[in-house]
Design a protein around this motif. Sequence first.
Motif, short mmCIF file in Angstrom:
data_model
loop_
_atom_site.label_atom_id
_atom_site.label_comp_id
_atom_site.label_asym_id
_atom_site.label_seq_id
_atom_site.Cartn_x
_atom_site.Cartn_y
_atom_site.Cartn_z
N PHE A 6 18.13 44.74 37.16
CA PHE A 6 18.02 45.90 37.99
C PHE A 6 16.59 46.06 38.53
CE2 PHE A 6 17.64 50.64 38.08
CZ PHE A 6 19.16 51.06 38.45
N TYR A 47 22.50 46.82 32.31
CA TYR A 47 21.65 45.63 32.95
C TYR A 47 21.14 44.62 31.81
CZ TYR A 47 22.86 47.26 37.63
OH TYR A 47 23.70 47.73 38.70
N ASP A 48 21.00 43.31 31.98
CA ASP A 48 20.36 42.57 31.24
C ASP A 48 18.74 42.61 31.52
OD1 ASP A 48 22.64 41.06 30.30
OD2 ASP A 48 22.71 40.48 32.34
N TYR A 49 18.27 42.91 32.58
CA TYR A 49 16.81 42.91 32.67
C TYR A 49 16.44 43.94 33.84
CZ TYR A 49 17.07 37.97 31.21
OH TYR A 49 17.06 36.56 30.59
N ALA A 50 15.12 44.45 33.70
CA ALA A 50 14.76 45.53 34.69
C ALA A 50 13.45 44.68 35.22
CB ALA A 50 14.43 46.53 33.98
N VAL A 51 13.60 44.75 36.44
CA VAL A 51 12.22 44.21 37.16
C VAL A 51 11.79 45.27 37.92
CG1 VAL A 51 11.57 42.64 39.24
CG2 VAL A 51 13.00 41.72 37.34
N ARG A 87 9.08 37.77 39.01
CA ARG A 87 9.74 38.03 37.73
C ARG A 87 11.31 37.55 37.73
NH1 ARG A 87 6.93 43.45 38.70
NH2 ARG A 87 4.92 43.14 37.67
N MET A 143 21.12 51.79 34.38
CA MET A 143 20.24 50.53 34.12
C MET A 143 20.51 50.10 32.70
SD MET A 143 16.00 50.15 34.53
CE MET A 143 15.53 51.34 33.00
N SER A 192 11.29 33.78 37.38
CA SER A 192 11.19 33.57 35.79
C SER A 192 12.18 33.77 35.08
CB SER A 192 10.07 34.43 35.46
OG SER A 192 8.68 34.23 35.82
N ILE A 193 13.20 34.90 35.49
CA ILE A 193 14.53 35.25 34.86
C ILE A 193 15.65 34.05 35.02
CG2 ILE A 193 16.41 36.82 34.78
CD1 ILE A 193 14.49 39.06 35.48
#
Lengths: 188, 188
Positions: free
Chosen positions: A120, A161-165, A176, A158, A179-180
């Motif tokens: 996200f 979701y797995d990740y927040a950027v 970022r 959000m 990196s994920i």
Amino acid sequence: MRKGLLFVLSGPSGVGKGTVCKALQKKTTDLTYSVSVTTRQPRLGEVDGVNYFFRSREQFLDMIENDELLEYAEYVGNYYGTPRDFVEKTLAEGKDILLEIEVQGALMVKEKFPEGIFIFLTPPSLEELKDRIRGRGTENDSVIDHRMNVAVEEIALMQHYDYAVVNDEIDLACQRIESIIIAEHCKI
Amino acid sequence: MRKGLLFVLSGPSGVGKGTVCKALQKKTTDLTYSVSVTTRQPRLGEVDGVNYFFRSREQFLDMIENDELLEYAEYVGNYYGTPRDFVEKTLAEGKDILLEIEVQGALMVKEKFPEGIFIFLTPPSLEELKDRIRGRGTENDSVIDHRMNVAVEEIALMQHYDYAVVNDEIDLACQRIESIIIAEHCKI
């Protein structure tokens, strides 16, 4: 051969998904970008299978019927969607794929493809998002307010979701996301 | 303030944990390295609280008794361990911390601190690991065989970890670990 991974990049309208995606495309060569299906007419220079898969409304409705789309939406009278077979073939070739889609579409993908990795993209603040939406220029205050309300509702999603950027700087946001991608490949 | 994250870097003896850790220390300034407690005598130039926390055997046994160690082991007659309070204080200050420890110790940390992020450093192949163990020079074949058997047993414990990082090249291994750190901070 190890299968590729499906990354879904989403976030509220105005957050800069497209800009981040283009910057990422310049830096990262190991990522395949999904090609959408649409019922709208090709514009000058657009090539079927490159910019979009161009299909008739009837063909598109058949694809929905046959569960051939991971997600779809109607926008200004035209359908847009993500073809499941393109995604699955790419993954089977061991290539990672990135979908850049709206929040609602991403949640549809999550239902059909829960093994995807959902990222996200968030604005640094709501104030900043308002500036960006305002910055597009043409809209009046009530349109901007409406867009902000939609964005706030989208940000509330959000949690799925797995990740927040945070998209504070495009380079940092890209770093970022890269990196994920690397980290997900190291997961046991 | 957001708490820091605990990263545990482990892997079989000979894989190059120490070398990777030192290279990482040169590149990444945002990571605090855990200081171990030991009962061995300080060597010339070693400073209490910097290289190690030096404690008597009695003090160390008290720390075990009072659950003040996240993990410990005895090695050539001396105890070595990871002090819980140092780790917890560092995390509470919002700093990430990295522990570089043996496989058995890492599994002890996981029991006491399951929210840690466990990274297993693997050799590119068993052949390569054997070369590295052999490369240390002094050992005879039966010692090398014994070390290889231990390593194979340790590699079987990889399944309890979150990430596997191949140590094919030090720079690449560092980049993967840095990516894992960035990605973990983006997790929702």
